[in-house]
Design an enzyme around this catalytic site. Structure first.
Site, PDB file in Angstrom:
ATOM      1  N   HIS A 511       0.823  -1.205   0.000  1.00 56.18           N
ATOM      2  CA  HIS A 511       0.000   0.000   0.000  1.00 56.18           C
ATOM      3  C   HIS A 511       0.865   1.267   0.000  1.00 56.18           C
ATOM      4  O   HIS A 511       0.859   2.026  -0.964  1.00 56.18           O
ATOM      5  CB  HIS A 511      -0.938  -0.011   1.211  1.00 56.18           C
ATOM      6  CG  HIS A 511      -1.924   1.119   1.209  1.00 56.18           C
ATOM      7  ND1 HIS A 511      -2.539   1.565   2.344  1.00 56.18           N
ATOM      8  CD2 HIS A 511      -2.397   1.909   0.210  1.00 56.18           C
ATOM      9  CE1 HIS A 511      -3.355   2.560   2.051  1.00 56.18           C
ATOM     10  NE2 HIS A 511      -3.275   2.795   0.759  1.00 56.18           N
ATOM     11  N   HIS A 516       1.657   4.843  -2.803  1.00 51.52           N
ATOM     12  CA  HIS A 516       1.822   6.253  -2.439  1.00 51.52           C
ATOM     13  C   HIS A 516       3.259   6.746  -2.634  1.00 51.52           C
ATOM     14  O   HIS A 516       3.513   7.718  -3.335  1.00 51.52           O
ATOM     15  CB  HIS A 516       1.416   6.446  -0.983  1.00 51.52           C
ATOM     16  CG  HIS A 516      -0.039   6.266  -0.737  1.00 51.52           C
ATOM     17  ND1 HIS A 516      -0.917   7.316  -0.607  1.00 51.52           N
ATOM     18  CD2 HIS A 516      -0.799   5.145  -0.603  1.00 51.52           C
ATOM     19  CE1 HIS A 516      -2.137   6.859  -0.403  1.00 51.52           C
ATOM     20  NE2 HIS A 516      -2.096   5.536  -0.383  1.00 51.52           N
ATOM     21  N   HIS A 703      -3.783   0.315  -6.524  1.00 55.46           N
ATOM     22  CA  HIS A 703      -4.126   0.972  -5.264  1.00 55.46           C
ATOM     23  C   HIS A 703      -5.532   0.595  -4.813  1.00 55.46           C
ATOM     24  O   HIS A 703      -5.767   0.344  -3.625  1.00 55.46           O
ATOM     25  CB  HIS A 703      -4.006   2.487  -5.394  1.00 55.46           C
ATOM     26  CG  HIS A 703      -4.348   3.208  -4.124  1.00 55.46           C
ATOM     27  ND1 HIS A 703      -5.559   3.843  -3.932  1.00 55.46           N
ATOM     28  CD2 HIS A 703      -3.658   3.349  -2.961  1.00 55.46           C
ATOM     29  CE1 HIS A 703      -5.582   4.366  -2.716  1.00 55.46           C
ATOM     30  NE2 HIS A 703      -4.459   4.080  -2.106  1.00 55.46           N
ATOM     31  N   ASN A 707      -6.517  -1.111  -1.128  1.00 58.24           N
ATOM     32  CA  ASN A 707      -6.953  -0.042  -0.238  1.00 58.24           C
ATOM     33  C   ASN A 707      -8.408  -0.131   0.200  1.00 58.24           C
ATOM     34  O   ASN A 707      -8.709  -0.073   1.393  1.00 58.24           O
ATOM     35  CB  ASN A 707      -6.725   1.320  -0.897  1.00 58.24           C
ATOM     36  CG  ASN A 707      -7.101   2.472   0.024  1.00 58.24           C
ATOM     37  OD1 ASN A 707      -6.404   2.747   1.000  1.00 58.24           O
ATOM     38  ND2 ASN A 707      -8.207   3.135  -0.268  1.00 58.24           N
ATOM     39  N   ILE A 853      -6.442   8.663  -1.336  1.00 64.79           N
ATOM     40  CA  ILE A 853      -6.629   8.391   0.094  1.00 64.79           C
ATOM     41  C   ILE A 853      -5.799   7.174   0.462  1.00 64.79           C
ATOM     42  O   ILE A 853      -5.403   6.402  -0.422  1.00 64.79           O
ATOM     43  CB  ILE A 853      -8.107   8.153   0.431  1.00 64.79           C
ATOM     44  CG1 ILE A 853      -8.342   8.278   1.929  1.00 64.79           C
ATOM     45  CG2 ILE A 853      -8.584   6.826  -0.088  1.00 64.79           C
ATOM     46  CD1 ILE A 853      -9.779   8.396   2.321  1.00 64.79           C
TER      47      ILE A 853
END
Length: 853
Positions: A511, A516, A703, A707, A853
């Site tokens: 993750h 990110h 993602h 997520n 997010i």
């Protein structure tokens, strides 16, 4: 489009009239704004602009033939014409000479005392129709030293095709975005620059909160983050000091709707309040749950909160209303919403079948791999014997369908969750910390005739330490154990350790790191090296929105020293160091592409006759089945887009902005890996298609897969504990420890699980991360304004949109097929994570364009 006027006879009059142009300027009424009120939202309830406020100039895309200089109109000021619910429209009038040419840019100044959010400019009055400028940017006030802003039309140009009148402006805008690498960044800046991760610690508060610098050194290689330029710590001159907010370029701020989501169910504003409130509820931060019924109380009877303060709800109740339900205000009871899987089957987490199924269709479906032999590559002088204790005698009684290990290997029936070599070097360090423990682990599965996975064995290993030799033990499911009850609980405890390992790897690597963190250098380089006029910039832009903002919040409260990850996960203060080591050993850009990832893990082989060119090792592998649909839709769209703008290799090689972009990503953004041989070249359209498709996949499909079901699977934490607090009772037990385990093994498991404060913190965060905001932009759902301007691109996007709608139907059809057992276990919701579209909230589906997010 030339600035000429048609006569009533249909002939063009180029002599007698100028062109009257009306510029309609739309200002956002309440859009944007930093979480945490770092910068006052200046247009929240915007006042009507009076007098000389916004000043516009129009710029021709051609040069004056006599002076060889840019042709601009005189300045003009805007006047208010209309106020809408979310915007205010203004107009400015211009009279253009007939030889002005096409308008290619608008220069604008803000003579207000506050910033404004400019949404768009549309020029009316041309025979060929309106000219559109999509802006979506904050304009800073002139009195604060802001430079004039330039906005280009929605038409895209390669650098070599840039009209002469726009060439200087194009280059100067990129220089402004790069900055000079000096000084501390202000919240109103628009500068994109690089720095190492030197802001995760807080040594000035406590020297024990000092953390290693990640990136820029051989010991801890790492991707780069956005430079903030803050002052350095007195206690550790290499580290930046903490501040009330972390800079991101102004246009990276959340939209108003997304900001509202974070101010009601927020990380940055609410986390300290959560800590404070939980501390008043739970006087002992190490206090565990007394029973499984005690855990269920979180969702059924609720927590009894402290008495209401005079100002109403407690901080926790105000901060996270979307995650909790206040059942009775007079009694002040707090409930967490039960995850969907728990609602359908409260014992789903007990099941070995579900344990195995989630490796293919859970929140972390991209770690399972085909692996044999089970041999460590670590130095035996340091870590002990390399051979695994999972032997033929352990495996063959459980795979009688295949006979021997050799037959099972040949038929590709053995699979592994491997956290042995990666975690073993950290066992000694982690075990020095009170309240957590660690092993190196291997979990072996076999593929059954029904196409599902079956767990065979878990091996836990402790390296030599504290004068003791290496310890390792294999645990098997209870049906193959000689002592049913004891081994049943040992198996459950071993699973708890493995699930903690998997949860930590999922959050820190799959993750945070792969999505990110590794994406941020691509975002920075895109803004620094590709003009906003560049077609590749406009192709990438939807995949880049909001990621830097959420990353800055993560640095502030999630991955920082004493943040949520350190408090609640097994790796504690070594979490980011472990992430760096994994980046060093395992991260490769080429393996971020889904097909390459599947092949690398042995989960697929290239096969030109198979769908998508891959034959899956496990046919019913929901993440791969659905992921390949998304991957191929992305690649088809990117292929049509790229080949339109780059019809031959020369256009790729001669594109200076594009080549500088790719070089900067490799040499600066991921500079610690710049010399790796696996970086793709950028010489052909195929190279560019592969690169862009990989970036788009990571930001969207990858993602989404790791997520948006975090709360669904981890909200009931026994299913995915983030920490194992105690060692196995069979590892060097004292007589008292062993007797306690034999008498009440369920207590040993409960004591191994996260504490109440750890579990509750993680539940709050996972719910927040699993939530879609009301303004979520799903992949292929909306067309970017620049794509509308080009008929070829517009048609290609429409095909992309249609393809994604078809994927929705395909996934629904797959989930309705009861023969696909890995898609939905008994009582557990079907696999929908890669369904492209979703409504707001915690839905367990939906693939947004970007990592927002």
């Amino acid at each position: 489009m030339k600035a000429v006027m048609g006569t009533s006879s249909g002939k063009t009059n180029t002599k007698s009239q100028n062109v009257n142009v009306k510029a309609v300027v739309t200002i956002g009424q309440s859009d944007g704004g930093f979480v945490g009120n770092l910068l006052k939202p200046a247009v929240d309830g915007i006042k009507e602009l009076v007098g000389k406020t916004l000043v516009l100039e129009l710029v021709s895309d051609d040069l004056d033939p006599t002076t060889n200089s840019e042709k601009k109109t005189p300045k003009n000021w805007v006047e208010n014409i209309e106020t809408k619910e979310d915007a205010v429209c203004y107009v400015a009038q211009f009279e253009l000479p007939l030889d002005f040419g096409n308008v290619g840019a608008v220069i604008i100044e803000n003579e207000q005392h506050e910033e404004v959010f400019l949404k768009s400019i549309v020029l009316h009055g041309f025979p060929d129709g309106p000219v559109h400028f999509t802006c979506n940017s904050w304009i800073q006030p002139k009195n604060e030293g802001a430079v004039k802003r330039v906005f280009f039309t929605d038409k895209s140009y390669l650098p070599s095709q840039t009209p002469r009148g726009l060439q200087r402006l194009r280059g100067e805008e990129l220089l402004l975005l790069r900055g000079n690498g000096e000084g501390e960044r202000k919240s109103s800046d628009r500068i994109y620059d690089y720095d190492v991760y030197n802001d995760l610690g807080d040594p000035d508060t406590n020297i024990n909160l000092k953390r290693p610098i990640l990136g820029g050194n051989k010991q801890y290689p790492y991707p780069r983050r956005c430079r903030t330029g803050r002052k350095h710590s007195d206690a550790d001159p290499l580290s930046e000091i903490k501040s009330s907010g972390f800079y991101v370029p102004r246009d990276e701020a959340f939209s108003k709707i997304k900001q509202s989501q974070f101010t009601t169910s927020t990380v940055s504003l609410g986390l300290n309040a959560i800590f404070e409130s939980l501390d008043t509820i739970l006087t002992d931060p190490n206090l565990g749950f007394v029973s499984f019924e005690d855990i269920d109380t979180l969702y059924k009877e609720g927590f009894h909160m402290p008495p209401l303060k005079a100002n109403g709800l407690t901080l926790l109740q105000r901060v996270i209303p979307k995650m909790i339900k206040v059942a009775n205000d007079s009694q002040n009871i707090l409930r967490f919403d039960a995850p969907e899987a728990f609602k359908r089957d409260r014992f789903f987490w007990f099941s070995d079948v579900e344990f195995a199924r989630e490796t293919l269709a859970g929140v972390h479906p991209n770690k399972i791999q085909l692996e044999w032999p089970l041999t460590s590559k670590l130095d035996p002088q340091i870590y002990g014997p390399q051979d695994s204790a999972i032997t033929r005698e352990v495996i063959e009684p459980q795979i009688i369908t295949y006979g021997t290990i050799e037959e099972a290997i040949k038929e590709k029936k053995l699979f592994m969750l491997d956290y042995h070599d990666l975690f073993l070097p950290y066992v000694r360090k982690v075990r020095e910390i009170e309240g957590t423990t660690l092993y190196g682990s291997r979990t072996l599965f076999s593929l059954t005739k029904q196409g599902t996975l079956k767990p065979l064995a878990i091996e836990l290993t402790r390296p030599p330490m504290n004068g003791k030799s290496q310890w390792k033990q294999v645990f098997t499911p209870d049906s193959h154990s000689s002592s049913h009850s004891t081994n049943l609980w040992l198996w459950r405890l071993a699973k708890a350790h493995v699930l903690a390992h998997d949860s930590g790897y999922h959050e820190l690597i799959s993750h945070w790191l792969r999505s990110h963190c590794a994406m941020e250098p691509f975002i920075i380089a895109t803004h620094r090296q590709l003009s906003c006029m560049h077609p590749i910039y406009r192709l990438l832009l939807p995949h880049l929105r909001y990621t830097m903002e959420i990353n800055s919040l993560a640095r502030e409260v999630l991955i920082s020293a004493n943040g949520v990850i350190e408090i609640s996960f097994f790796s504690n203060k070594y979490s980011m160091e472990l992430s760096s080591m994994t980046y060093d050993q395992l991260w490769r850009f080429d393996l971020q592409a889904l097909p390459n990832d599947l092949i690398e893990r042995g989960m697929a082989v290239a096969d030109s006759d198979a769908p998508h060119g891959l034959k899956l090792t496990i046919e019913d592998y929901p993440f791969a089945n659905d992921g390949l649909l998304i991957w191929n839709a992305i690649k088809e769209w990117v292929t049509e887009y790229v080949t339109h703008y780059y019809p031959n290799p020369i256009t790729i090689e001669s594109d200076q902005e594009l080549q500088a972009w790719w070089a900067e990503i490799r040499k600066v953004g991921h500079g610690d890996k710049s010399e790796e041989p696996w970086w793709p070249n950028l010489n052909t359209s195929k190279d560019l298609i592969d690169i862009i498709s990989t970036i788009a996949w990571v930001a969207s499909g990858h993602h989404a897969a790791v997520n948006f079901s975090q709360y669904a699977y981890g909200g009931y934490f026994p299913n995915r504990p983030t920490i194992a607090r105690n060692k196995m009772p069979t590892e060097d037990p004292s007589e008292e420890e062993w007797k306690k385990f034999l008498n009440k093994p369920e207590d040993t498991l409960l004591e191994c699980f996260p504490s109440q404060i750890q579990a509750t913190l993680v539940m709050v965060i996972l719910n927040l991360l699993s939530e879609h905001s009301p303004d979520e932009e799903y992949i292929g759902q909306y067309m970017e304004p620049s794509w509308v301007q080009n008929p070829t691109i517009k048609e290609a996007f429409e095909r992309f949109n249609t393809k994604l709608k078809e994927i929705e139907c395909i996934i629904d059809s797959r989930n309705a097929n009861s023969n696909l057992k890995n898609r939905h276990g008994a009582g557990v919701m079907p696999y929908e994570l890669l369904k492209p579209f979703s409504g707001p909230g915690v839905t367990g589906k939906g693939v947004p364009y970007s990592i927002s997010i």
